[in-house]
Write a protein that holds these residues in place. Sequence first.
Motif, short mmCIF file in Angstrom:
data_model
loop_
_atom_site.label_atom_id
_atom_site.label_comp_id
_atom_site.label_asym_id
_atom_site.label_seq_id
_atom_site.Cartn_x
_atom_site.Cartn_y
_atom_site.Cartn_z
N VAL A 147 0.83 -1.21 0.00
CA VAL A 147 0.00 0.00 0.00
C VAL A 147 0.87 1.27 0.00
CG1 VAL A 147 -0.32 0.08 2.51
CG2 VAL A 147 -2.04 1.08 1.02
N ASP A 148 1.97 1.26 0.75
CA ASP A 148 2.78 2.48 0.84
C ASP A 148 3.44 2.80 -0.50
OD1 ASP A 148 2.15 2.69 3.52
OD2 ASP A 148 3.76 1.32 4.08
N GLU A 149 3.94 1.75 -1.17
CA GLU A 149 4.56 1.96 -2.48
C GLU A 149 3.54 2.53 -3.45
OE1 GLU A 149 4.94 -0.64 -0.60
OE2 GLU A 149 7.10 -0.83 -0.27
N LEU A 150 2.34 1.91 -3.47
CA LEU A 150 1.32 2.37 -4.42
C LEU A 150 0.81 3.76 -4.09
CD1 LEU A 150 -0.78 -0.84 -5.08
CD2 LEU A 150 0.71 0.34 -6.67
N ASN A 151 0.88 4.12 -2.81
CA ASN A 151 0.38 5.44 -2.41
C ASN A 151 1.18 6.58 -3.01
OD1 ASN A 151 -1.90 4.82 -1.03
ND2 ASN A 151 -0.97 4.84 0.99
N SER A 152 2.39 6.26 -3.52
CA SER A 152 3.16 7.34 -4.15
C SER A 152 2.61 7.67 -5.54
CB SER A 152 4.64 6.97 -4.22
OG SER A 152 4.77 5.79 -4.97
N ILE A 153 1.76 6.77 -6.06
CA ILE A 153 1.10 7.05 -7.34
C ILE A 153 -0.27 7.66 -7.04
CG2 ILE A 153 0.22 6.06 -9.49
CD1 ILE A 153 2.06 3.64 -8.87
N ARG A 154 -0.61 8.74 -7.74
CA ARG A 154 -1.91 9.37 -7.48
C ARG A 154 -2.78 9.39 -8.71
NH1 ARG A 154 -2.16 13.60 -2.89
NH2 ARG A 154 -4.16 13.87 -3.90
N ILE A 155 -4.08 9.11 -8.50
CA ILE A 155 -5.04 9.28 -9.58
C ILE A 155 -6.06 10.27 -9.09
CG2 ILE A 155 -6.80 8.16 -10.97
CD1 ILE A 155 -5.13 5.62 -10.75
N GLY A 156 -6.04 11.49 -9.59
CA GLY A 156 -6.91 12.54 -9.07
C GLY A 156 -6.59 12.73 -7.60
N GLY A 157 -7.62 12.73 -6.76
CA GLY A 157 -7.39 12.93 -5.34
C GLY A 157 -7.03 11.65 -4.59
N PHE A 158 -7.04 10.52 -5.30
CA PHE A 158 -6.80 9.25 -4.61
C PHE A 158 -5.34 8.84 -4.65
CE2 PHE A 158 -11.27 8.48 -6.06
CZ PHE A 158 -11.84 8.30 -4.81
N LYS A 159 -4.82 8.39 -3.49
CA LYS A 159 -3.56 7.66 -3.51
C LYS A 159 -3.93 6.24 -3.92
CE LYS A 159 -1.57 10.29 0.30
NZ LYS A 159 -1.41 10.26 1.77
N LEU A 160 -3.16 5.64 -4.82
CA LEU A 160 -3.58 4.39 -5.44
C LEU A 160 -3.75 3.23 -4.44
CD1 LEU A 160 -4.39 3.29 -8.16
CD2 LEU A 160 -2.04 2.59 -8.54
#
Lengths: 562, 84
Positions: free
Chosen positions: B36-49
């Motif tokens: 989850v932390d790794e993916l959170n560095s990618i953003r789609i609009g207001g969402f952390k992935l």
Amino acid sequence: MDLQIWTWVLVGITFSLYIGIAIWSRAGSTKEFYVAGGGVSPLANGLATAADWMSAASFISMAGIISFNGYDGSVYLMGWTGGYVLLALLLAPYLRKFGKFTVPDFIGDRYYSNVARSVAVFCALIVSFTYVAGQMRGVGLVFSRFLEVNINTGVIIGMVIVLFYAVLGGMKGITYTQVAQYCVLIFAFMVPAIFISIQMTGNPIPQIGFGGQDANGVYLLDKLDGLHRDLGFAEYTSGSKSKLDVFFITAALMVGTAGLPHVIVRFFTVKKVSDARKSAGWALLFIMILYTTAPAIAVFSRTNMIETVNNKEYKNMPSWFSTWEETGLLSFNDINNDGKIQYLADPSKNELIVDKDIMVLANPEIAGLPNWVIALVAAGGLAAALSTAAGLLLVISASVSHDLIKKMIKPDISEKGELVAARLSAVVAVCVAGYFGINPPDFVAATVALAFGLAAASFFPAIILGIFTKKMNKEGAISGMVVGVLAMLFYMLKFKFNWFGGGTKEDWWLGISPEGFGTVAMIINFIVSIIISKFTPDPPLEVQEIVTNIRIPSGVGEATHS
Amino acid sequence: MKKSDQKKYWKTNLKYVAILLSIWFVVSYGFGIVFVDELNSIRIGGFKLGFWFAQQGSIYVFTILIFVYVRLMNKLDAKYNLES
């Protein structure tokens, strides 16, 4: 029109609808009573399963829990939906092919043993009773807040309604009222969510809206993360639980969901194996609508609440603040005597205590929505609580009249006698549930987690091994279930009730919480079952034949009695 | 139904289940929890992935997986004439 009148009108209309359906769909045979005659369409069963599954906890509490826990609340979202994949792929089709009435039926026959059957009945009863007490409290809560009747009167009104359609209609009545209840509860959940999403982000779809921007072009989630940092809370989108624990809790909830008897029996009501798979898909689709909206509501209501109350004058609070204060679910204590509300993570400075249950119920009021929307939420909460209560009561009554009386105590009981026994046990079960609703034991909150842990530790491995291995025998399955359940009970009693020397968070094994321990207990069950079965005789050939047979979908018999 | 057909039918079923459950595991436990932390560095609009997968994406994928399984199995049942 004022809120109370709206609420009485909407609750009155929905309750008469449920009673009408109950009269129309009375059960005439045990088959209708236990499995609705076995001819429910997959779509109707999907709707009924969704209502059966989504309880007062899903409707009233879940968005609130997520609202307070942010990312950590994801365990419920994934845990309570992912179990349906397990159900559809690993359990439902085979149990439908097996074609009996109850989960203990399968365990008893597959493991050719009344000891196995009794263990299963015992687990089904504990799981269902712990669960049903929470529903009755939900009914009482809604009545007391929205209709200003006493909580006990609310519980009794709820009991009478459930009694009426569960006792009269059995599974048949329950199925069709659940279809209606799904429609009521999803409408009631979505309308305020859509309103608020438009209000806060301009987007009518809440699932997209909560990733959107507010009027100032700031992303809502960033704003909330910022508010959390300022007030000293953990960042909303990051969470504070350990990864291992999140993993184990999610797994326990998924596996527990797949092992809950009141969910499994719903798949006995369809005509054929392919319908069982299909209705699991429909069920999750209908559940998905609510479960993907809940995290959006969580974000909207959290932001709204913090912005409305924090650092604002107490005397300028809107009227909902004092109405919720009266219920005791909201309380303000002006520690620094400045007349303003400080909402902070630090307990020594925090002046506001908010119960998680009010987030969904108070959300439309906080957002200033019209009265009919607020009243709708009350009707929806009742629909969610009643539909789940009815499903659970049916499991309890079938466990007593079918698994205990018909299968073990008095096998020669007539069809009519069994139906009377089923109705009587439903009446007793409603009364017991009502008693717990009026006098909630302190352990209710703790035991809902226990219900999932127990289902995960007992039913799930026994059913999976019963379908996917031919050699699993009664010795293995029974010892697995017993050891799994005892391990779960031990851990729960030790850390939730301070038995066996008690213990704190620091003493948890590998940092796994009691909620997540169901996964460990399930693994223990699997290991014990497999080892014991290696050292004991194979099951008889006719039992192995049953296993071969349930793997093939054709030639499905109707759900039978013998 | 012949014994050998029964075996083949069951094997294919197990293969489908294994593939779909791997996806089930990856989107929830993988994307939503472990990474989850790794993916959170990618953003789609207001969402952390990562956050999005934990609270939205995994649920959509679960639903799709069941309907895919329904389709695959209906086809498989038809192939072996097992529709009831």
